[in-house]
Write a protein that holds these residues in place. Sequence first.
Motif, PDB file in Angstrom:
ATOM      1  N   GLN A 126       0.804  -1.215   0.000  1.00  0.00           N
ATOM      2  CA  GLN A 126       0.000   0.000   0.000  1.00  0.00           C
ATOM      3  C   GLN A 126       0.836   1.264   0.000  1.00  0.00           C
ATOM      4  OE1 GLN A 126      -2.544  -0.408   3.383  1.00  0.00           O
ATOM      5  NE2 GLN A 126      -3.635  -2.134   2.528  1.00  0.00           N
ATOM      6  N   THR A 127       2.147   1.132  -0.185  1.00  0.00           N
ATOM      7  CA  THR A 127       2.993   2.323  -0.210  1.00  0.00           C
ATOM      8  C   THR A 127       3.611   2.507  -1.584  1.00  0.00           C
ATOM      9  OG1 THR A 127       4.883   1.109   0.660  1.00  0.00           O
ATOM     10  CG2 THR A 127       3.510   2.245   2.268  1.00  0.00           C
ATOM     11  N   PHE A 128       3.411   3.696  -2.103  1.00  0.00           N
ATOM     12  CA  PHE A 128       3.901   4.053  -3.422  1.00  0.00           C
ATOM     13  C   PHE A 128       5.424   3.947  -3.493  1.00  0.00           C
ATOM     14  CE2 PHE A 128       5.061   7.551  -6.428  1.00  0.00           C
ATOM     15  CZ  PHE A 128       4.579   6.964  -7.572  1.00  0.00           C
ATOM     16  N   LEU A 136      11.477  12.376  -6.853  1.00  0.00           N
ATOM     17  CA  LEU A 136      12.281  11.237  -7.277  1.00  0.00           C
ATOM     18  C   LEU A 136      11.441   9.979  -7.495  1.00  0.00           C
ATOM     19  CD1 LEU A 136      15.095  10.250  -7.950  1.00  0.00           C
ATOM     20  CD2 LEU A 136      15.464   9.812  -5.527  1.00  0.00           C
ATOM     21  N   LEU A 137      10.372   9.811  -6.712  1.00  0.00           N
ATOM     22  CA  LEU A 137       9.517   8.629  -6.868  1.00  0.00           C
ATOM     23  C   LEU A 137       8.777   8.612  -8.205  1.00  0.00           C
ATOM     24  CD1 LEU A 137       7.973   8.361  -3.297  1.00  0.00           C
ATOM     25  CD2 LEU A 137       9.730   6.897  -4.323  1.00  0.00           C
ATOM     26  N   PHE A 138       8.619   9.758  -8.819  1.00  0.00           N
ATOM     27  CA  PHE A 138       7.860   9.862 -10.064  1.00  0.00           C
ATOM     28  C   PHE A 138       8.764   9.887 -11.291  1.00  0.00           C
ATOM     29  CE2 PHE A 138       5.370  11.414  -6.598  1.00  0.00           C
ATOM     30  CZ  PHE A 138       4.105  10.915  -6.833  1.00  0.00           C
ATOM     31  N   ALA A 149      -0.315  11.627  -1.517  1.00  0.00           N
ATOM     32  CA  ALA A 149       0.490  12.198  -0.428  1.00  0.00           C
ATOM     33  C   ALA A 149       1.942  12.418  -0.863  1.00  0.00           C
ATOM     34  CB  ALA A 149       0.430  11.296   0.802  1.00  0.00           C
ATOM     35  N   GLU A 150       2.511  11.464  -1.583  1.00  0.00           N
ATOM     36  CA  GLU A 150       3.905  11.601  -2.044  1.00  0.00           C
ATOM     37  C   GLU A 150       4.044  12.771  -3.019  1.00  0.00           C
ATOM     38  OE1 GLU A 150       6.367  10.290  -0.689  1.00  0.00           O
ATOM     39  OE2 GLU A 150       5.844   8.300   0.043  1.00  0.00           O
ATOM     40  N   ALA A 151       3.035  12.972  -3.857  1.00  0.00           N
ATOM     41  CA  ALA A 151       3.073  14.105  -4.790  1.00  0.00           C
ATOM     42  C   ALA A 151       3.013  15.427  -4.018  1.00  0.00           C
ATOM     43  CB  ALA A 151       1.929  14.008  -5.797  1.00  0.00           C
TER      44      ALA A 151
END
Length: 162
Positions: A12-14, A67-69, A59-61
């Motif tokens: 459940q974590t991007f 960096l995750l994207f 939330a990460e956005a």
Amino acid sequence: MLGRRKLPIGIQTFAKIRNEGYYYVDKTPLVALLAESGGAYFLSRPRRFGKSLFLDTVAEAFAGNRLLFEGGARAERLGADPQAAARPRLYLADHWDWGKRHPIVRVSFAEGRLERRAQLEEHIHAVLEENAERLAVPISDRASDVHIRFQQLISRVAERFT
């Protein structure tokens, strides 16, 4: 030749999906659409259908974790290790204001069984304290009602981060 990616069953974590090479269907155009449209949203989907993962992606956005994207050479230039950089770039990499970060208040009822009102209130108090501590804002002690503490959290976060 690249090996097969893993299926993200139960994840459940991007960040875990992106950093550990799992398959990910890019839903980030929807994140941009929701952010641009504004307003309040009710996400209704069946159980185990990706609501938590989608909210974690949002939330990460908003936290500005670019960096995750990213993927490829751009990800490497931003400091990603070569394995993570091999992942594909996502839509938001080019369609988001990465210079603007937002504080994230997380409230989840996914863990534990909250069958009685006292259990629910205790859980909410703990969640509010966790958020207040992480975001470095003071809220009143547990003697106050939950709704007052939640209102304080939101107000003080808004004051601190605007």
